[in-house]
Design an enzyme around this catalytic site. Structure first.
Site, PDB file in Angstrom:
ATOM      1  N   ASN A   1      32.073  -4.039 -31.723  1.00 45.77           N
ATOM      2  CA  ASN A   1      32.767  -2.824 -31.256  1.00 45.77           C
ATOM      3  C   ASN A   1      33.539  -3.007 -29.944  1.00 45.77           C
ATOM      4  OD1 ASN A   1      30.287  -2.942 -29.930  1.00 45.77           O
ATOM      5  ND2 ASN A   1      30.120  -0.733 -29.774  1.00 45.77           N
TER       6      ASN A   1
ATOM      7  N   CYS B   1      28.463   2.096 -28.093  1.00 43.30           N
ATOM      8  CA  CYS B   1      26.997   2.230 -28.113  1.00 43.30           C
ATOM      9  C   CYS B   1      26.515   3.416 -27.291  1.00 43.30           C
ATOM     10  CB  CYS B   1      26.347   0.951 -27.616  1.00 43.30           C
ATOM     11  SG  CYS B   1      26.941   0.478 -25.982  1.00 43.30           S
TER      12      CYS B   1
ATOM     13  N   GLY C   1      23.615  -5.531 -30.230  1.00 43.04           N
ATOM     14  CA  GLY C   1      23.868  -5.172 -31.624  1.00 43.04           C
ATOM     15  C   GLY C   1      22.913  -4.102 -32.105  1.00 43.04           C
ATOM     16  N   SER C   2      22.651  -4.141 -33.404  1.00 45.01           N
ATOM     17  CA  SER C   2      21.887  -3.058 -34.017  1.00 45.01           C
ATOM     18  C   SER C   2      20.377  -3.276 -33.879  1.00 45.01           C
ATOM     19  CB  SER C   2      22.246  -2.976 -35.500  1.00 45.01           C
ATOM     20  OG  SER C   2      21.874  -4.188 -36.130  1.00 45.01           O
TER      21      SER C   2
ATOM     22  N   GLU D   1      20.186  -5.442 -26.239  1.00 45.81           N
ATOM     23  CA  GLU D   1      21.034  -4.282 -25.912  1.00 45.81           C
ATOM     24  C   GLU D   1      21.350  -3.615 -27.246  1.00 45.81           C
ATOM     25  OE1 GLU D   1      22.118  -3.194 -22.901  1.00 45.81           O
ATOM     26  OE2 GLU D   1      21.173  -4.774 -21.732  1.00 45.81           O
TER      27      GLU D   1
ATOM     28  N   GLU E   1      21.996   6.596 -35.965  1.00 44.26           N
ATOM     29  CA  GLU E   1      23.079   6.531 -34.984  1.00 44.26           C
ATOM     30  C   GLU E   1      24.395   6.724 -35.746  1.00 44.26           C
ATOM     31  OE1 GLU E   1      23.485   2.617 -33.319  1.00 44.26           O
ATOM     32  OE2 GLU E   1      24.820   3.288 -31.732  1.00 44.26           O
TER      33      GLU E   1
HETATM   34  P1  NAD Z   1      24.787  -6.177 -35.681  1.00 38.35           P
HETATM   35  O1  NAD Z   1      23.375  -6.135 -35.259  1.00 38.35           O
HETATM   36  O2  NAD Z   1      25.100  -6.031 -37.112  1.00 38.35           O
HETATM   37  O3  NAD Z   1      25.470  -7.570 -35.251  1.00 38.35           O
HETATM   38  C1  NAD Z   1      25.387  -8.075 -33.940  1.00 38.35           C
HETATM   39  C2  NAD Z   1      25.441  -9.602 -33.984  1.00 38.35           C
HETATM   40  O4  NAD Z   1      24.312 -10.074 -34.724  1.00 38.35           O
HETATM   41  C3  NAD Z   1      26.679 -10.180 -34.647  1.00 38.35           C
HETATM   42  O5  NAD Z   1      27.152 -11.275 -33.882  1.00 38.35           O
HETATM   43  C4  NAD Z   1      26.167 -10.639 -35.991  1.00 38.35           C
HETATM   44  O6  NAD Z   1      26.851 -11.784 -36.460  1.00 38.35           O
HETATM   45  C5  NAD Z   1      24.730 -10.987 -35.714  1.00 38.35           C
HETATM   46  N1  NAD Z   1      23.877 -10.830 -36.898  1.00 38.35           N
HETATM   47  C6  NAD Z   1      24.029  -9.960 -37.930  1.00 38.35           C
HETATM   48  N2  NAD Z   1      23.030 -10.096 -38.825  1.00 38.35           N
HETATM   49  C7  NAD Z   1      22.233 -11.076 -38.353  1.00 38.35           C
HETATM   50  C8  NAD Z   1      21.027 -11.652 -38.823  1.00 38.35           C
HETATM   51  N3  NAD Z   1      20.475 -11.272 -39.977  1.00 38.35           N
HETATM   52  N4  NAD Z   1      20.471 -12.609 -38.091  1.00 38.35           N
HETATM   53  C9  NAD Z   1      21.013 -12.996 -36.944  1.00 38.35           C
HETATM   54  N5  NAD Z   1      22.152 -12.481 -36.427  1.00 38.35           N
HETATM   55  C10 NAD Z   1      22.755 -11.525 -37.123  1.00 38.35           C
HETATM   56  O7  NAD Z   1      25.511  -5.091 -34.788  1.00 38.35           O
HETATM   57  P2  NAD Z   1      27.013  -4.591 -34.887  1.00 38.35           P
HETATM   58  O8  NAD Z   1      27.191  -3.848 -36.156  1.00 38.35           O
HETATM   59  O9  NAD Z   1      27.942  -5.701 -34.562  1.00 38.35           O
HETATM   60  O10 NAD Z   1      27.074  -3.568 -33.667  1.00 38.35           O
HETATM   61  C11 NAD Z   1      26.776  -2.209 -33.787  1.00 38.35           C
HETATM   62  C12 NAD Z   1      25.438  -1.889 -33.162  1.00 38.35           C
HETATM   63  O11 NAD Z   1      25.355  -2.446 -31.876  1.00 38.35           O
HETATM   64  C13 NAD Z   1      25.229  -0.407 -32.968  1.00 38.35           C
HETATM   65  O12 NAD Z   1      23.907  -0.080 -33.282  1.00 38.35           O
HETATM   66  C14 NAD Z   1      25.477  -0.211 -31.480  1.00 38.35           C
HETATM   67  O13 NAD Z   1      24.850   0.909 -30.921  1.00 38.35           O
HETATM   68  C15 NAD Z   1      24.959  -1.471 -30.939  1.00 38.35           C
HETATM   69  N6  NAD Z   1      25.575  -1.766 -29.666  1.00 38.35           N
HETATM   70  C16 NAD Z   1      24.831  -1.722 -28.535  1.00 38.35           C
HETATM   71  C17 NAD Z   1      25.433  -1.970 -27.318  1.00 38.35           C
HETATM   72  C18 NAD Z   1      24.675  -1.924 -26.024  1.00 38.35           C
HETATM   73  O14 NAD Z   1      25.238  -2.313 -25.009  1.00 38.35           O
HETATM   74  N7  NAD Z   1      23.431  -1.494 -25.987  1.00 38.35           N
HETATM   75  C19 NAD Z   1      26.790  -2.237 -27.261  1.00 38.35           C
HETATM   76  C20 NAD Z   1      27.500  -2.285 -28.453  1.00 38.35           C
HETATM   77  C21 NAD Z   1      26.898  -2.053 -29.653  1.00 38.35           C
END
Ligand code: NAD
Length: 457
Positions: free
Chosen positions: A115, A245, A189-190, A211, A335
């Site tokens: 994002n 986020c 990430g998520s 995060e 979310e």
């Molecule tokens: P995601 O968890 O799908 O992906 C994040 C990263 O993890 C990517 O680089 C992806 O390649 C990797 N990944 C995906 N599946 C994986 C697995 N099975 N094993 C290991 N690595 C894996 O998250 P997203 O969809 O990119 O981001 C959205 C989420 O992130 C939302 O929930 C949002 O709230 C959160 N977010 C949090 C912050 C914060 O600062 N707290 C900031 C931005 C986004």
């Protein structure tokens, strides 16, 4: 896999050489990175346009300008952060002095989301550099244009044995990377993937910063400047089409000012994005059809009072306000992470606080009020990562504030000195003079207990 092992070994050797330790080296790398970002600036903005249709103003301020500010702040303060801290020593250790040394962790792995695909990868990297570490960074494959530009930039600026990018599908490349022992993994990430990262960190007892996300509430009190609140909520919610986020996930407004707030938010949406936001160059798009479908599905819940238009081919969802949503509806269980804003109401503040408490601790919390006591109640009675009073999302632009979640919204914190601390080991050292060797601690103990009791009471 063999390639990953070689890379890992090269970084081990680089770190062991001690090259990353000196202040001058860290400072130089931060400066080089800033110079590199400047050189790649146009390409970064174009990549963000291609991946998310981010307007250059939005992209520059939240992904590039933000980093310049962080780098400047680190360059100003790094020297003092690195200084060993002199602390007092207990009398029983006399004659001793104590210091806390700030040591690099070693090899770090930084994993980013899509994002804010550039900023959320580079901002933690600044902490890793400032802390004197090596780093492997893994951009999100879902923002592929930004991932490519980031990899080229990092390759141009840094020796891969020091900092490098590994690209690819996270589910495929991260397990291979994490089969090696990193000294810290910083993941944004998520929640579900965050749990997997933590599991993968267990065999090597690798510390993690997570995060994550969650439902960040926006509470609007009855005593409030409605038009300012409306503009700041709309701005924070629809920035990057709600894919932030810390975006306000939902509004919980006092019943008595609900209609005024909704009307003012509708006005603000039209002022910011025009009558047809699909035509606005200032409004971003959903990242992909999967996320589009999830968010578009929420439009079937409650009652649409503004927006609601979608265009799947264009990944467009209009800035939307929903009413008549129940706490038990799916939209209130997950979310939202898109431009749909449910508005719920309350009549007594304790009732609103109790409703928020039913949910996992959010990453952010916003309260709009003119009353100090309302601010205080929110801060004292609710658990959440951080937030704003009478504003949204801007708390993360202040490097003096720790940024991070609480509970399901994450663990650990960064920005400014907190980034340095996250990527630094605090090594406590006590030094004892040899000119005096107090014998009380040595056996035979005989009747020393009385004396010890006098000192340690
Ligand atoms: P995601 O968890 O799908 O992906 C994040 C990263 O993890 C990517 O680089 C992806 O390649 C990797 N990944 C995906 N599946 C994986 C697995 N099975 N094993 C290991 N690595 C894996 O998250 P997203 O969809 O990119 O981001 C959205 C989420 O992130 C939302 O929930 C949002 O709230 C959160 N977010 C949090 C912050 C914060 O600062 N707290 C900031 C931005 C986004």
């Amino acid at each position: 896999m063999a390639q990953v092992s070689q890379l890992y070994q090269a970084q081990q050797n680089y770190f062991q050489s001690g090259a990353t330790l000196p202040y001058s080296f860290r400072r130089q790398q931060l400066k080089l990175l800033k110079k590199g970002i400047k050189k790649f600036e146009e390409r970064i903005l174009s990549a963000l346009q291609a991946d998310l249709r981010k307007h250059p103003v939005e992209a520059y301020s939240s992904e590039v300008g933000f980093l310049y500010e962080e780098i400047n702040y680190m360059l100003e303060n790094l020297k003092s952060w690195m200084e060993p801290e002199i602390v007092s020593s207990p009398f029983v250790t006399y004659p001793s002095s104590s210091r806390v040394y700030k040591q690099p962790l070693g090899l770090t792995l930084i994993i980013g989301p899509w994002n804010y695909p550039f900023m959320l990868l580079i901002s933690p990297l600044l902490g890793a550099i400032a802390g004197g570490n090596c780093a492997i960074i893994k951009p999100s494959e879902l923002a592929p244009n930004t991932a490519v530009v980031t990899a080229e930039l990092i390759k141009e600026v840094f020796d891969p044995a020091y900092i490098t990018v590994v690209q690819g599908d996270g589910a495929e490349v991260i397990p291979g990377l994490m089969s090696h022992r990193f000294d810290h993994v910083f993941f944004t990430g998520s929640i579900p993937v965050g749990k997997k990262i933590m599991e993968m960190a267990v065999p090597h007892l690798t510390p993690v910063t997570l995060e994550l996300g969650g439902k960040s509430p926006c509470l609007v009190d009855e005593k409030v400047n409605i038009s300012v609140a409306a503009k700041r909520i709309v701005w924070g919610k629809y920035w990057n089409a709600g894919q932030t986020c810390v975006a306000p996930d939902y509004v919980l407004v006092h019943q008595s000012v609900k209609q005024q707030l909704v009307d003012a938010m509708k006005d603000a949406i039209v002022k910011f994005f025009g009558e047809d936001p699909a035509k606005s160059p200032d409004y971003a798009r959903m990242i992909n059809t999967r996320r589009f479908d999830t968010v578009a599905n929420y439009l079937k819940e409650g009652h649409i009072v503004h927006g609601g238009k979608t265009d799947r081919d264009q990944l467009y969802i209009a800035p939307t306000i929903l009413e008549d949503v129940e706490w038990s509806d799916p939209i209130m269980q997950e979310e939202i992470f898109g431009p749909v804003l449910p508005v719920l109401t309350y009549t007594e503040l304790p009732q609103a606080i109790a409703a928020i408490q039913q949910h996992p601790y959010p990453l952010a919390m916003y309260v709009f009020t003119k009353q100090r006591k309302v601010e205080r109640m929110v801060i004292e009675q609710l658990r959440f990562g951080g937030g704003c009073i009478n504003n949204t999302i801007v708390h993360l632009t202040n490097p003096d504030l720790p940024f991070g979640g609480h509970g399901y919204s994450g663990m650990g914190r960064y920005h400014g000195k907190y980034s340095f601390d996250t990527f630094t080991h605090l090594k406590g050292m006590l030094k004892t003079g040899t000119w005096l060797d107090v014998p009380i601690k040595y056996p035979p103990f005989g009747n020393k207990l009385k004396m010890i009791k006098q000192i340690m009471k």
